[in-house]
Write an enzyme that holds these catalytic residues in place. Structure first.
Site: not given
Ligand code: ARG
Length: 396
Positions: A14, A94, A123, A175
C-alpha cells in the site's frame, strides 16, 4: 519546485504504491518516514525500497524508547484496556507516528502529510486527529480512501507497471500491526466470528499444546510505578518488555479474541497477542491494589475505562487525556515493590506481592492467633452504616 508530502511508510504494498501515486496524482515530492517500534525491519532494505518507489528521501527512526516511556508507561499506569481486553498496542503507536510526521513536516517545510490507513479503521482517525492537534495547518492525504484500486491485484499491477518493488515473500493472509506492546491480527478467515482463529494467525504466543509443561514463576520489581527488574536483574524498559514478550509468550499468555466496537461504527473481530502487556498490566494493578486505599482504587477503575476509550478514539493529544495522565501519575511514588507471577499454560497468575508501602496487614486480616482487629467496634459501625436504610424500611 514541487510541494512536499511526508508519508508514513511501512514498506508494504500500500505505502509503496502510495509513493508513486502521490507523485502522479498530486505532483508532490514524497519524503518517507518509518518508525521502528517493535516490528522486525531491515533499515537498509526499507530505504532501498522507498527510494526505488520514487521517494526523494526517507527518515527511519528507532523510536522504541520514546514509545515505551511516553506512551506505554502512561497506558500502564492507567491500566488501559479497550472494552476490558485489548491493551491498545496499535492505538499507542499512531499518535507517536503523528507526532513525528508533524515534526518532519515542520522541518522539511512540507505542506502535506499522508498515510496508508484504510477508510474503515481507527488508525486513520488516530493519525489525522493527532497530526491536526499538533500542526493544524497541515493538509492530510489518505491515498487508500481515494485511489482507484479496488483489489490487491490491481495494486500489484500498478506496482509492476511503475517498477515499484513488490516484496517477493509470500503475503500473510492476515492484516497485521505489531509493536513491542502487542500485535493486532485481522482479516482473512478471522472475519468469520464463529470460527476459532487458526493457529497460524498467532506469532508471539505458543499454542497450549506446545507450552512448557512445568509452570514458571517470574518476579517483576517496580520502582515508583516503573518496572525496573525482571527476576532480580535490572533491565531497561524496552528490554524488559521484549523479554517478557518472549517468556510469557512461550507460555501462551496474552491472547485475546474479541468483537470490538470501532470508532467508525463497525463491529470487528480482532485477534491480539500481548504477552508483556498482559503480565505488566496485571502486575502493576496488583501492586497498586496493595498500596492504595479502596476509594482511590474503585474510582480509578472508572477513569481507566474512560482513558482507554480516549486512546482508542485517537484523542491522545487532548486535554482530558492529559489530565487523566496527571491523575494516574499522582500516586505512582507509592507503587514500589515486587510481584511474583506464575506462568502456567496460557495464564499469568499472581503468586505473591510485597511492598514497603503495603497497606495489607496480616495482623488485622487474620482469623488466627495474633489478631489485632477490635471486633467490639464493629457493632457500632454496622449500626450507623445501616441507619439510612432503617429509615427507608419504616412503614408509612
Ligand atoms: N483494532 C485495533 C485498533 O483499532 C487494531 C488495528 C490494527 N491496525 C492495522 N493496521 N492492522 O487499534
Amino acid at each position: 519546485m514541487s510541494k512536499k508530502v511526508v508519508l508514513a511508510y511501512s514498506g508494504g504494498l500500500d505505502t509503496s504504491c502510495a509513493v508513486k501515486w502521490l507523485q502522479d496524482k498530486y505532483g508532490l515530492e514524497v519524503i518517507c518516514f518509518s518508525a521502528f517500534i517493535g516490528e522486525v525491519k531491515d533499515a537498509a532494505a526499507l530505504r532501498k525500497k522507498a527510494l526505488a518507489a520514487g521517494a526523494s528521501k526517507i527518515y527511519i527512526e528507532d523510536l522504541k524508547d520514546e514509545f515505551a516511556r511516553d506512551f506505554l508507561i502512561p497506558g500502564l499506569w492507567a491500566h488501559a484496556r479497550y472494552e476490558g481486553g485489548y491493551p491498545l498496542a496499535t492505538a499507542y503507536g499512531r499518535p507517536l507516528i503523528a507526532k513525528h510526521l508533524a515534526d518532519i513536516a515542520r522541518k522539511e517545510k512540507a505542506e502535506f502529510v499522508a498515510h496508508g490507513c484504510t477508510g474503515k479503521g481507527n488508525d486513520q482517525v488516530r493519525i489525522e486527529v493527532g497530526v491536526r492537534a499538533l500542526e493544524p495547518g497541515l493538509k492530510i492525504i489518505a491515498p487508500l480512501r481515494e485511489w482507484e484500486f479496488a483489489t490487491r491485484e490491481e495494486e500489484i499491477e500498478y506496482a509492476r507497471a511503475h517498477r515499484i518493488p513488490v516484496s517477493a515473500t509470500k503475503q500473510s493472509p492476515y492484516s497485521i500491526d505489531k509493536n513491542i506492546w502487542g500485535i493486532a491480527i485481522e482479516a482473512g478467515v478471522l472475519e468469520d466470528a464463529w470460527r476459532l482463529p487458526p493457529e497460524d494467525a498467532y506469532v508471539m504466543t505458543r499454542p497450549l499444546n506446545r507450552v512448557p509443561k512445568q509452570p514458571r514463576t517470574i518476579e517483576i520489581e517496580f520502582n515508583k510505578g516503573m518496572p525496573v527488574k525482571l527476576n532480580g536483574k535490572r533491565k531497561g524498559l524496552v528490554d524488559l518488555i521484549e523479554s517478557l514478550n518472549q517468556i510469557a509468550g512461550m507460555y501462551g499468555v496474552g491472547r485475546f479474541d474479541q468483537i470490538e466496537n470501532r470508532l467508525v461504527g463497525i463491529k470487528s473481530r480482532e485477534v491480539y497477542e500481548a504477552p508483556a502487556a498482559e503480565v505488566l498490566l496485571k502486575a502493576h494493578t496488583e501492586l497498586e491494589g496493595l498500596v492504595m486505599d479502596r476509594e482511590f482504587l474503585h474510582f480509578k477503575r472508572v477513569l481507566s475505562e474512560k482513558y482507554a476509550e480516549l486512546v482508542y478514539y485517537g484523542l491522545w493529544f487532548s486535554p482530558l487525556k492529559n489530565a487523566l495522565d496527571q491523575f494516574f501519575k499522582s500516586n505512582q511514588d507509592r507503587v514500589t515493590g515486587k510481584i511474583r507471577i506464575k506462568l502456567d499454560r496460557g495464564h499469568a497468575v499472581i503468586a505473591g506481592r510485597q511492598s514497603p508501602y503495603s497497606l495489607y496487614s496480616e495482623a488485622l486480616a487474620t482469623y488466627s492467633k495474633g489478631d489485632v482487629f477490635d471486633r467490639t467496634k464493629a457493632e457500632g459501625f454496622v449500626r450507623l452504616w445501616g441507619l439510612p436504610y432503617e429509615g427507608l424500611g419504616r412503614k408509612l
